[in-house]
Design a protein around this motif. Structure first.
Motif, PDB file in Angstrom:
ATOM      1  N   LEU A  24       0.861  -1.291  -0.016  1.00 40.38           N
ATOM      2  CA  LEU A  24      -0.013   0.180  -0.027  1.00 40.38           C
ATOM      3  C   LEU A  24       0.993   1.229   0.015  1.00 40.38           C
ATOM      4  CD1 LEU A  24      -2.691  -0.997   2.505  1.00 40.38           C
ATOM      5  CD2 LEU A  24      -2.931  -0.944  -0.169  1.00 40.38           C
ATOM      6  N   THR A  25       2.180   1.182   0.399  1.00 39.29           N
ATOM      7  CA  THR A  25       2.904   2.267   0.530  1.00 39.29           C
ATOM      8  C   THR A  25       3.144   2.903  -0.531  1.00 39.29           C
ATOM      9  OG1 THR A  25       4.574   3.388   1.914  1.00 39.29           O
ATOM     10  CG2 THR A  25       4.812   1.297   0.993  1.00 39.29           C
ATOM     11  N   ILE A  26       3.130   4.540  -0.554  1.00 39.61           N
ATOM     12  CA  ILE A  26       4.015   4.848  -2.030  1.00 39.61           C
ATOM     13  C   ILE A  26       5.192   5.694  -1.315  1.00 39.61           C
ATOM     14  CG2 ILE A  26       1.588   5.374  -2.901  1.00 39.61           C
ATOM     15  CD1 ILE A  26       1.845   8.412  -1.521  1.00 39.61           C
ATOM     16  N   PHE A  27       5.545   5.397  -0.166  1.00 42.69           N
ATOM     17  CA  PHE A  27       6.760   5.846   0.508  1.00 42.69           C
ATOM     18  C   PHE A  27       7.578   4.779   0.694  1.00 42.69           C
ATOM     19  CE2 PHE A  27       3.672   8.526   2.495  1.00 42.69           C
ATOM     20  CZ  PHE A  27       3.931   9.694   1.826  1.00 42.69           C
ATOM     21  N   ASP A  28       8.070   4.227  -0.548  1.00 45.21           N
ATOM     22  CA  ASP A  28       9.337   3.066  -0.653  1.00 45.21           C
ATOM     23  C   ASP A  28      10.563   3.534  -0.033  1.00 45.21           C
ATOM     24  OD1 ASP A  28       7.157   1.270  -1.555  1.00 45.21           O
ATOM     25  OD2 ASP A  28       7.658   1.478  -3.911  1.00 45.21           O
ATOM     26  N   ILE A  29      10.963   4.871  -0.268  1.00 44.67           N
ATOM     27  CA  ILE A  29      12.113   5.130   0.155  1.00 44.67           C
ATOM     28  C   ILE A  29      12.479   5.002   1.680  1.00 44.67           C
ATOM     29  CG2 ILE A  29      11.724   7.524   0.319  1.00 44.67           C
ATOM     30  CD1 ILE A  29      14.846   6.165  -1.237  1.00 44.67           C
ATOM     31  N   ILE A  30      11.168   5.247   2.440  1.00 42.64           N
ATOM     32  CA  ILE A  30      11.233   5.082   3.847  1.00 42.64           C
ATOM     33  C   ILE A  30      10.996   3.550   4.185  1.00 42.64           C
ATOM     34  CG2 ILE A  30       9.922   5.755   5.945  1.00 42.64           C
ATOM     35  CD1 ILE A  30       9.530   8.310   4.334  1.00 42.64           C
ATOM     36  N   TRP A  31       9.986   2.715   3.733  1.00 43.71           N
ATOM     37  CA  TRP A  31       9.564   1.390   3.949  1.00 43.71           C
ATOM     38  C   TRP A  31      10.508   0.598   3.436  1.00 43.71           C
ATOM     39  CZ3 TRP A  31       7.072  -1.137   7.326  1.00 43.71           C
ATOM     40  CH2 TRP A  31       6.727  -2.220   7.182  1.00 43.71           C
ATOM     41  N   ALA A  32      11.461   0.800   2.554  1.00 50.11           N
ATOM     42  CA  ALA A  32      12.419  -0.232   1.976  1.00 50.11           C
ATOM     43  C   ALA A  32      13.376  -0.695   3.274  1.00 50.11           C
ATOM     44  CB  ALA A  32      13.142  -0.045   0.890  1.00 50.11           C
ATOM     45  N   PRO A  33      13.989   0.219   3.881  1.00 47.95           N
ATOM     46  CA  PRO A  33      14.911   0.078   4.902  1.00 47.95           C
ATOM     47  C   PRO A  33      14.193  -0.477   6.354  1.00 47.95           C
ATOM     48  CG  PRO A  33      14.938   2.332   4.337  1.00 47.95           C
ATOM     49  CD  PRO A  33      14.225   1.744   3.558  1.00 47.95           C
ATOM     50  N   ALA A  34      13.023  -0.057   6.528  1.00 42.60           N
ATOM     51  CA  ALA A  34      12.470  -0.596   7.521  1.00 42.60           C
ATOM     52  C   ALA A  34      11.770  -1.811   7.543  1.00 42.60           C
ATOM     53  CB  ALA A  34      11.100   0.358   7.951  1.00 42.60           C
ATOM     54  N   SER A  35      11.432  -2.417   6.471  1.00 44.13           N
ATOM     55  CA  SER A  35      11.139  -3.662   6.129  1.00 44.13           C
ATOM     56  C   SER A  35      12.364  -4.621   6.089  1.00 44.13           C
ATOM     57  CB  SER A  35      10.498  -4.065   4.600  1.00 44.13           C
ATOM     58  OG  SER A  35      11.458  -3.796   3.674  1.00 44.13           O
ATOM     59  N   GLY A  36      13.687  -4.074   5.715  1.00 44.16           N
ATOM     60  CA  GLY A  36      14.760  -5.056   5.700  1.00 44.16           C
ATOM     61  C   GLY A  36      15.203  -5.086   7.239  1.00 44.16           C
ATOM     62  N   TYR A  37      15.086  -4.257   7.892  1.00 44.08           N
ATOM     63  CA  TYR A  37      15.510  -4.126   9.443  1.00 44.08           C
ATOM     64  C   TYR A  37      14.398  -4.997  10.138  1.00 44.08           C
ATOM     65  CZ  TYR A  37      15.689  -2.526  14.217  1.00 44.08           C
ATOM     66  OH  TYR A  37      15.893  -2.828  15.625  1.00 44.08           O
ATOM     67  N   LEU A  38      13.283  -4.892   9.935  1.00 47.09           N
ATOM     68  CA  LEU A  38      12.076  -5.644  10.677  1.00 47.09           C
ATOM     69  C   LEU A  38      12.311  -7.210  10.111  1.00 47.09           C
ATOM     70  CD1 LEU A  38       8.934  -3.494  10.215  1.00 47.09           C
ATOM     71  CD2 LEU A  38      10.133  -4.053  12.210  1.00 47.09           C
ATOM     72  N   MET A  39      12.472  -7.488   8.710  1.00 48.86           N
ATOM     73  CA  MET A  39      12.905  -8.942   8.697  1.00 48.86           C
ATOM     74  C   MET A  39      13.743  -9.438   9.259  1.00 48.86           C
ATOM     75  SD  MET A  39      11.636 -11.384   6.206  1.00 48.86           S
ATOM     76  CE  MET A  39      11.033 -10.837   4.844  1.00 48.86           C
ATOM     77  N   SER A  40      15.004  -8.763   9.367  1.00 50.81           N
ATOM     78  CA  SER A  40      16.306  -9.440  10.084  1.00 50.81           C
ATOM     79  C   SER A  40      15.928  -9.385  11.588  1.00 50.81           C
ATOM     80  CB  SER A  40      17.519  -8.375   9.587  1.00 50.81           C
ATOM     81  OG  SER A  40      17.386  -7.133  10.186  1.00 50.81           O
ATOM     82  N   LYS A  41      14.890  -8.872  12.063  1.00 42.37           N
ATOM     83  CA  LYS A  41      14.686  -8.696  13.481  1.00 42.37           C
ATOM     84  C   LYS A  41      13.839 -10.148  13.692  1.00 42.37           C
ATOM     85  CE  LYS A  41      17.339  -5.814  15.494  1.00 42.37           C
ATOM     86  NZ  LYS A  41      18.593  -6.194  16.125  1.00 42.37           N
ATOM     87  N   MET A  42      12.959 -10.549  12.845  1.00 42.97           N
ATOM     88  CA  MET A  42      11.946 -11.271  13.041  1.00 42.97           C
ATOM     89  C   MET A  42      12.616 -12.770  12.764  1.00 42.97           C
ATOM     90  SD  MET A  42       8.439 -10.093  11.092  1.00 42.97           S
ATOM     91  CE  MET A  42       7.572 -11.633  11.229  1.00 42.97           C
ATOM     92  N   TYR A  43      13.618 -12.890  11.867  1.00 40.49           N
ATOM     93  CA  TYR A  43      14.120 -13.950  11.813  1.00 40.49           C
ATOM     94  C   TYR A  43      15.908 -14.004  11.890  1.00 40.49           C
ATOM     95  CZ  TYR A  43       9.656 -14.900   9.519  1.00 40.49           C
ATOM     96  OH  TYR A  43       8.496 -15.188   9.366  1.00 40.49           O
ATOM     97  N   LYS A  44      16.417 -14.531  12.974  1.00 37.03           N
ATOM     98  CA  LYS A  44      17.832 -14.379  13.377  1.00 37.03           C
ATOM     99  C   LYS A  44      18.819 -15.279  12.416  1.00 37.03           C
ATOM    100  CE  LYS A  44      17.401 -11.674  16.737  1.00 37.03           C
ATOM    101  NZ  LYS A  44      18.062 -10.381  16.746  1.00 37.03           N
ATOM    102  N   GLY A  45      19.914 -15.052  12.464  1.00 36.06           N
ATOM    103  CA  GLY A  45      21.002 -15.746  11.827  1.00 36.06           C
ATOM    104  C   GLY A  45      21.241 -15.118  10.469  1.00 36.06           C
ATOM    105  N   THR A  46      21.840 -16.138   9.558  1.00 33.55           N
ATOM    106  CA  THR A  46      22.049 -15.896   8.205  1.00 33.55           C
ATOM    107  C   THR A  46      20.830 -15.624   7.260  1.00 33.55           C
ATOM    108  OG1 THR A  46      24.210 -16.825   8.506  1.00 33.55           O
ATOM    109  CG2 THR A  46      23.407 -16.460   6.190  1.00 33.55           C
ATOM    110  N   ARG A  47      20.023 -16.478   7.422  1.00 28.75           N
ATOM    111  CA  ARG A  47      18.808 -16.589   6.887  1.00 28.75           C
ATOM    112  C   ARG A  47      17.843 -15.343   7.057  1.00 28.75           C
ATOM    113  NH1 ARG A  47      15.324 -21.978   7.095  1.00 28.75           N
ATOM    114  NH2 ARG A  47      14.204 -20.760   5.411  1.00 28.75           N
ATOM    115  N   GLY A  48      17.903 -14.780   8.213  1.00 35.45           N
ATOM    116  CA  GLY A  48      17.325 -13.493   8.303  1.00 35.45           C
ATOM    117  C   GLY A  48      17.908 -12.268   7.902  1.00 35.45           C
ATOM    118  N   LYS A  49      19.177 -12.327   7.734  1.00 39.47           N
ATOM    119  CA  LYS A  49      19.978 -11.280   7.004  1.00 39.47           C
ATOM    120  C   LYS A  49      19.954 -11.403   5.563  1.00 39.47           C
ATOM    121  CE  LYS A  49      23.535 -10.853  10.602  1.00 39.47           C
ATOM    122  NZ  LYS A  49      24.700 -11.438  11.205  1.00 39.47           N
TER     123      LYS A  49
END
Length: 88
Positions: A24-49
């Motif tokens: 839904l977001t039109i602010f991909d420049i803001i959501w892209a780093p946030a989604s990468g950070y949230l993904m790495s926090k949800m799934y630990k280890g190499t797979r999460g990174k």
């Protein structure tokens, strides 16, 4: 923020919410780093990174927002992952 200790069904709900926000977001420049950070926090280890980098790239490229990266990662982690067998 401690997302890695959540139950698998809470992670599924969060994954669906995060994918909806990404679509839904039109602010991909803001959501892209946030989604990468949230993904790495949800799934630990190499797979999460790796998933965090993939999520960032998917969100930053126009037109790829429709891919449900968080939900795909949940399925890879909890549905398709082979059970590890302990050998004594």
């Amino acid at each position: 923020m401690n997302l890695d200790n959540l139950s698998k069904y809470k992670k599924l709900v969060l994954s669906l919410v995060f994918d909806a926000i990404g679509m839904l977001t039109i602010f991909d420049i803001i959501w892209a780093p946030a989604s990468g950070y949230l993904m790495s926090k949800m799934y630990k280890g190499t797979r999460g990174k790796i998933a965090g980098v993939v999520s960032f790239i998917e969100e930053i490229i126009p037109g790829f927002d429709i891919i449900p990266t968080f939900t795909i990662m949940w399925f890879l982690t909890y549905v398709f992952q082979k059970e590890e067998v302990l050998q004594v």
